[in-house]
Design an enzyme around this catalytic site. Structure first.
Site, short mmCIF file in Angstrom:
data_model
loop_
_atom_site.label_atom_id
_atom_site.label_comp_id
_atom_site.label_asym_id
_atom_site.label_seq_id
_atom_site.Cartn_x
_atom_site.Cartn_y
_atom_site.Cartn_z
N GLY A 298 0.87 -1.34 0.00
CA GLY A 298 -0.01 0.05 -0.07
C GLY A 298 0.84 1.44 0.00
O GLY A 298 2.02 1.10 -0.34
N ASN A 299 0.26 2.69 0.19
CA ASN A 299 0.85 3.71 0.38
C ASN A 299 0.44 4.49 1.44
O ASN A 299 -0.74 4.14 1.99
CB ASN A 299 1.19 4.30 -1.16
CG ASN A 299 -0.23 4.60 -1.79
OD1 ASN A 299 -1.14 5.53 -1.15
ND2 ASN A 299 -0.69 4.06 -2.76
N ARG A 300 0.86 5.75 1.50
CA ARG A 300 0.63 6.60 2.73
C ARG A 300 -0.63 7.64 2.49
O ARG A 300 -0.71 8.43 3.16
CB ARG A 300 1.84 7.46 3.16
CG ARG A 300 2.75 6.40 3.94
CD ARG A 300 4.10 6.94 4.01
NE ARG A 300 4.18 8.10 4.85
CZ ARG A 300 4.91 9.49 4.85
NH1 ARG A 300 6.02 9.16 4.13
NH2 ARG A 300 4.79 10.31 5.51
#
Ligand code: CTP
Length: 414
Positions: free
Chosen positions: A218-220
């Site tokens: 995933g990412n932020r």
């Protein structure tokens, strides 16, 4: 025109009509008063069956009446509407919408709606059948054609055990719309509903690519900028579809939220919403890669201390796809770019190249060298246009940036 009272607080009339959601207007009232608004509550007689006058009087610090016969020497049926900076009605019942659409004036609230020359925001709440009835639909269309902002009701649990479209959106979110509409009116943006009749699609959040039943890549991305864009579009009158990837934020008022997890799901949702859209803003951070294989059991540690190798394949580039194969000629497509600059060029050089590569009309460029944007409530950016334009948006709220982006979209739509 601003008609603030002697104490400079903006004057808001909070109309409440007779639906079970009237209790939620107490929270809206509290938000309005605590944020420095001078609020006069005007309930209908039916609203007082749900929440009594003492509650409204105590929370607003003012006397409350539903009728035109109280304090007649002050001509309240004319004065309240004339002197208001904003009228917001929540909940607005089917009956209230019908009266407002037809100019009836048989109590204080309907008189106030006829005399108001300020922005009017109506937040309907009713059973799905009533909302979908052709009479209500026609009344809503009439009101919108006259410049009234009618917020789409939310979907979910209704008064009884039934669910459907017709719920009053979260009062905090109605407050956000009201505050935004008021701020724009006071800032002199009299063409406030410049997205009325337009359908816009916004994507938000970060996608997740599953590795096994418990893990993902995933990412932020928090989704805040996309949500700010959706809110701002509602306050400017748009019909909004928000495709949200793994976002943990309250649904904005008046927005159709489609929840997705992966880039593939995001692509499907964006493509299907884009067919009838006047503008698409890709504020989401889709994962560029996904694992080639999804394990249907949890991947275990090996006893010998070795780690598994994860092989990845590229995901489709949604922004490029919708820009290259335009579903609707004339639609404005907006991308985002988070850049740090590298050996080949500075942030803006890389962004110009990306704008050309993606084929979109506008690219909102964030310099993320310091990692400051993720999760924060503020943002600063440059909005690059395919026509060579560049608009600097100084450090400010994500809502302020959202409005600057819509300004650019509106200029290209017209
Ligand atoms: N985007 C997209 N589909 C993807 C990846 C990105 O639609 N698979 C969109 C994002 O929503 C954003 C824009 O493309 O609006 C820019 O994304 P970014 O990841 O910065 O672009 P990339 O082409 O992946 O460039 P880079 O190689 O710099 O990461």
């Amino acid at each position: 025109m601003t008609r603030s009272g002697p104490d400079d607080r903006p004057r808001v009339v909070l109309g409440v009509s007779g639906g079970i959601a009237a209790y939620k207007a107490c929270e809206l009232l509290r938000r309005l008063t605590e944020s420095g608004h001078d609020v006069t509550v005007v309930p209908t007689a039916a609203a007082l069956e749900f929440v009594g006058a003492p509650t409204w009087a105590a929370l607003s610090g003012k006397p409350v009446s539903a009728e035109v016969w109280d304090g007649v020497h002050e001509v309240p049926h004319v004065r309240l509407g004339q002197s208001a900076d904003l009228v917001v009605v929540a909940p607005a019942t089917a009956d209230l919408l019908a009266k407002a659409a037809h100019g009836l004036a048989d109590d204080l609230l309907t008189n106030t709606l006829l005399t108001a020359r300020c922005p009017v925001v109506l937040a309907p709440a009713m059973h799905t059948e009533m909302w979908e009835h052709p009479a209500t639909a026609a009344n809503v269309a009439t009101l919108r054609s006259r410049g009234v902002l009618v917020i789409e009701p939310a979907e979910g649990r209704l008064t009884g055990a039934d669910t459907g479209k017709g719920r009053l959106p979260d009062p905090e979110e109605i407050f956000e719309v009201a505050r935004d509409v008021l701020a724009r009116a006071q800032g002199g943006q009299s063409a406030a509903l410049d997205l009325a009749g337009r359908h816009v699609v916004v994507s938000a959040g970060g996608t997740r690519e599953r590795l096994d039943p418990v893990r993902f890549l995933g990412n932020r991305s928090s989704g805040r900028q996309g949500y700010a864009l959706a809110r701002a579009a509602v306050a400017r009158g748009a019909e909004v579809t928000l495709v949200a990837a793994n976002v943990d934020l309250r649904d904005p008022a008046g927005v159709k939220v489609v929840r997705v997890e992966s880039t593939a799901e995001l692509r499907d949702a964006v493509l299907s919403a884009t067919a009838g859209a006047d503008a698409v803003v890709m504020a989401a951070a889709p994962a560029d890669f996904r694992p080639t294989a999804l394990s249907d059991v949890k991947i275990k540690k090996a006893d010998d201390g070795s780690a598994p190798t994860i092989t990845l394949r590229q995901n489709p580039d949604i922004l490029k796809e919708i820009s290259t194969h335009r579903a609707r000629p004339g639609a404005v497509i907006v991308g985002f770019a988070a850049e740090t600059g590298d050996a080949t060029g500075g942030v803006l050089d890389l962004a110009r190249a990306k704008l050309a590569r993606k084929g979109c009309d506008l690219l909102v460029v964030n310099d993320v060298s310091g990692g400051a944007v993720f999760g924060s409530t503020d943002n600063e950016a440059v909005i690059l246009g395919a026509d060579g334009s560049a608009v600097d948006v100084p450090h400010g709220t994500k809502s302020a940036l959202a409005h600057q982006i819509w300004d650019q979209v509106v200029a290209r739509l017209s």
